[in-house]
Enzyme design. Sequence first.
Site, mmCIF file in Angstrom:
data_model
loop_
_atom_site.group_PDB
_atom_site.id
_atom_site.type_symbol
_atom_site.label_atom_id
_atom_site.label_comp_id
_atom_site.label_asym_id
_atom_site.label_seq_id
_atom_site.Cartn_x
_atom_site.Cartn_y
_atom_site.Cartn_z
ATOM 1 N N GLU A 45 -47.716 -4.061 30.667
ATOM 2 C CA GLU A 45 -48.185 -4.501 29.377
ATOM 3 C C GLU A 45 -48.775 -3.286 28.402
ATOM 4 O O GLU A 45 -49.621 -2.567 29.118
ATOM 5 C CB GLU A 45 -49.075 -5.613 29.598
ATOM 6 C CG GLU A 45 -48.820 -6.855 28.624
ATOM 7 C CD GLU A 45 -47.405 -7.458 28.916
ATOM 8 O OE1 GLU A 45 -46.370 -6.911 28.048
ATOM 9 O OE2 GLU A 45 -47.214 -8.039 29.880
ATOM 10 N N HIS A 46 -48.323 -3.226 27.206
ATOM 11 C CA HIS A 46 -48.903 -1.960 26.159
ATOM 12 C C HIS A 46 -48.247 -0.759 26.959
ATOM 13 O O HIS A 46 -49.154 0.422 26.668
ATOM 14 C CB HIS A 46 -50.161 -2.366 26.082
ATOM 15 C CG HIS A 46 -50.394 -3.496 25.122
ATOM 16 N ND1 HIS A 46 -50.690 -3.268 23.797
ATOM 17 C CD2 HIS A 46 -50.554 -4.721 25.469
ATOM 18 C CE1 HIS A 46 -51.031 -4.521 23.356
ATOM 19 N NE2 HIS A 46 -50.831 -5.298 24.021
ATOM 20 N N SER A 79 -29.308 -23.200 11.394
ATOM 21 C CA SER A 79 -30.256 -23.079 12.637
ATOM 22 C C SER A 79 -30.849 -24.666 12.754
ATOM 23 O O SER A 79 -31.366 -25.239 11.833
ATOM 24 C CB SER A 79 -31.186 -22.311 12.660
ATOM 25 O OG SER A 79 -32.236 -22.555 13.618
ATOM 26 N N GLY A 134 -42.010 -17.908 19.221
ATOM 27 C CA GLY A 134 -43.478 -17.368 19.082
ATOM 28 C C GLY A 134 -44.342 -17.587 20.124
ATOM 29 O O GLY A 134 -45.656 -17.229 19.993
ATOM 30 N N SER A 140 -36.863 -13.845 18.989
ATOM 31 C CA SER A 140 -36.322 -13.029 18.181
ATOM 32 C C SER A 140 -35.250 -12.327 18.678
ATOM 33 O O SER A 140 -34.173 -12.276 18.151
ATOM 34 C CB SER A 140 -37.431 -12.446 17.537
ATOM 35 O OG SER A 140 -38.112 -11.673 18.280
ATOM 36 N N ASP A 184 -37.801 -5.918 24.712
ATOM 37 C CA ASP A 184 -37.088 -7.160 24.353
ATOM 38 C C ASP A 184 -35.566 -7.275 24.368
ATOM 39 O O ASP A 184 -34.764 -8.035 25.145
ATOM 40 C CB ASP A 184 -37.574 -7.818 23.138
ATOM 41 C CG ASP A 184 -38.971 -8.003 23.091
ATOM 42 O OD1 ASP A 184 -39.998 -7.782 24.375
ATOM 43 O OD2 ASP A 184 -39.599 -8.247 22.183
ATOM 44 N N TYR A 236 -53.153 -5.405 17.928
ATOM 45 C CA TYR A 236 -51.997 -4.703 18.701
ATOM 46 C C TYR A 236 -52.198 -3.132 17.850
ATOM 47 O O TYR A 236 -52.017 -2.385 18.816
ATOM 48 C CB TYR A 236 -50.751 -5.304 18.139
ATOM 49 C CG TYR A 236 -49.637 -4.609 18.722
ATOM 50 C CD1 TYR A 236 -48.973 -4.558 20.040
ATOM 51 C CD2 TYR A 236 -48.919 -3.597 17.967
ATOM 52 C CE1 TYR A 236 -47.897 -3.976 20.247
ATOM 53 C CE2 TYR A 236 -47.673 -2.918 18.281
ATOM 54 C CZ TYR A 236 -47.224 -3.070 19.326
ATOM 55 O OH TYR A 236 -46.184 -2.393 19.712
HETATM 56 P P1 ADP Z 1 -40.890 -14.665 19.750
HETATM 57 O O1 ADP Z 1 -42.178 -14.136 20.867
HETATM 58 O O2 ADP Z 1 -40.403 -16.027 20.012
HETATM 59 O O3 ADP Z 1 -40.085 -13.373 19.607
HETATM 60 P P2 ADP Z 1 -41.251 -13.713 17.159
HETATM 61 O O4 ADP Z 1 -42.570 -13.998 16.062
HETATM 62 O O5 ADP Z 1 -41.039 -12.431 17.389
HETATM 63 O O6 ADP Z 1 -41.635 -14.588 18.231
HETATM 64 O O7 ADP Z 1 -40.000 -14.130 16.497
HETATM 65 C C1 ADP Z 1 -39.845 -15.651 16.044
HETATM 66 C C2 ADP Z 1 -38.853 -15.781 14.825
HETATM 67 O O8 ADP Z 1 -37.489 -15.418 15.282
HETATM 68 C C3 ADP Z 1 -39.106 -17.125 14.267
HETATM 69 O O9 ADP Z 1 -40.019 -17.142 13.606
HETATM 70 C C4 ADP Z 1 -37.718 -17.099 13.560
HETATM 71 O O10 ADP Z 1 -37.687 -16.351 12.455
HETATM 72 C C5 ADP Z 1 -36.761 -16.525 14.448
HETATM 73 N N1 ADP Z 1 -36.140 -17.447 15.492
HETATM 74 C C6 ADP Z 1 -36.450 -17.821 16.726
HETATM 75 N N2 ADP Z 1 -35.763 -18.490 17.243
HETATM 76 C C7 ADP Z 1 -34.867 -18.995 16.091
HETATM 77 C C8 ADP Z 1 -33.863 -19.919 16.087
HETATM 78 N N3 ADP Z 1 -33.497 -20.584 16.913
HETATM 79 N N4 ADP Z 1 -33.197 -20.031 14.816
HETATM 80 C C9 ADP Z 1 -33.592 -19.266 13.890
HETATM 81 N N5 ADP Z 1 -34.509 -18.423 13.736
HETATM 82 C C10 ADP Z 1 -35.095 -18.122 15.020
HETATM 83 MG MG MG Z 2 -40.160 -11.518 19.001
#
Ligand code: ADP
Ligand code: MG
Length: 395
Positions: A45-46, A79, A134, A140, A184, A236
């Site tokens: 981590e990090h 979506s 999130g 993402s 990721d 971060y």
């Molecule tokens: P995570 O840790 O889940 O990656 P992020 O903030 O990096 O969190 O990414 C989340 C973002 O990715 C959401 O706010 C959205 O914009 C996009 N995302 C994730 N899942 C979906 C989905 N099923 N459909 C559309 N966009 C998505």
């Molecule tokens: Mg992400």
Amino acid sequence: MTGPDPAAAPSGDVAARATAGFRQRYGTQPAGRWAAPGRVNLIGEHTDYNDGFVLPFALPLRTVVAAAPGDDERWTVCSELDDDAVEFGPDEADEPGRVTGWAGYVAGVVWALRAAGHAVPGARLAIASDVPVGSGLSSSAAVESAVLAALVELGGLDLPAERWPRLAQRAENEYVGAPTGIMDQSAVIRGRAGHALFLDCRSEEVEQVPFDLDAAGLAVLVIDSRAPHRHADGEYASRRRSCEEAAQALGVAALRDVDLADLDATLDKLPDDETRRRVRHVVTEDQRVLDIVALLRAGRVRDIGPLLTASHASMRDDFEITVPEVDTAVEAALAAGAYGARMTGGGFGGCVLALVDADSADAVAAAVSTAYAERGFAAPGAVTVRPAAGAARLD
Ligand code: ADP
Ligand code: MG
């Protein structure tokens, strides 16, 4: 409690939901479906931005994109997250940040492909996902990678899979504007069932390391701490700055170059206690990744537990990125018999993972829920996972 978290995703098979979403939106069948998983970082981590080591694995929780060719150079995407579809063309795709919100992750992939000189086919896409958004399981990267897989195949693009992680990362860094490392997308694209992905963030070399939980009678319990992300972005950035300044003060390219054997002498050269603790976390964490890789190569899965727990202590005491919810989850999991437990992800919330006997996963999850209730925290989520395959066409 240890099935897929009901609060995290709509019910029903995710691939069937993607097809249903496509048919409902476009009134026709998709040409195919492409899936990409979420990921969790077992340890490291990090360490990524310090040119060090990470060891993520791909999850059984997946994002599925149903897709079909569309009009020339027009992209339409819907979506489950949104009632409205988003449509864009080359003008929007070619200007980073122009498509905002969730569809920016899709436009970002189109942008990254076009910027790399590929003729991206127009397409219609429908996204369904079981990866909670999130929570730090990289929903993402799952979206980017599933969309990338779909567009590469629909367009017959000449793009070997080794180059996909960098492209998907560029979509997120440069189009969406989220500063993330290569971990990721690497895990989501290159993950393999029964393996963790040992990634050297300096060379970007990867190695598939056996991580066969089933054979060992073990499971990884992923607990969503449900802690609100408090100031996570600013924290971060400040951790990253401390590491970079420390590397400069020590005259090394990155903290990865600090030798563990000389750590005490090296730390003495730093100006203050806080910086010394930040550096100690990164240097010892790199070594814990290497130690876990060695244990997994030797098939000693259960023995990684203490290193997971040591990682947590280092994040809590030296790097100071944990919060009461994740500390509570780790303590309760250990007290209930977990072999090891740690927060995973950038910190200030997100998920905790615990290595447990497969048949005690429910009891450990229940113990965490009880500890949460005693402290008045919002109920945690929990799901057992095993290393699964990376991005692929489904059918
Ligand atoms: P995570 O840790 O889940 O990656 P992020 O903030 O990096 O969190 O990414 C989340 C973002 O990715 C959401 O706010 C959205 O914009 C996009 N995302 C994730 N899942 C979906 C989905 N099923 N459909 C559309 N966009 C998505
Ligand atoms: Mg992400």
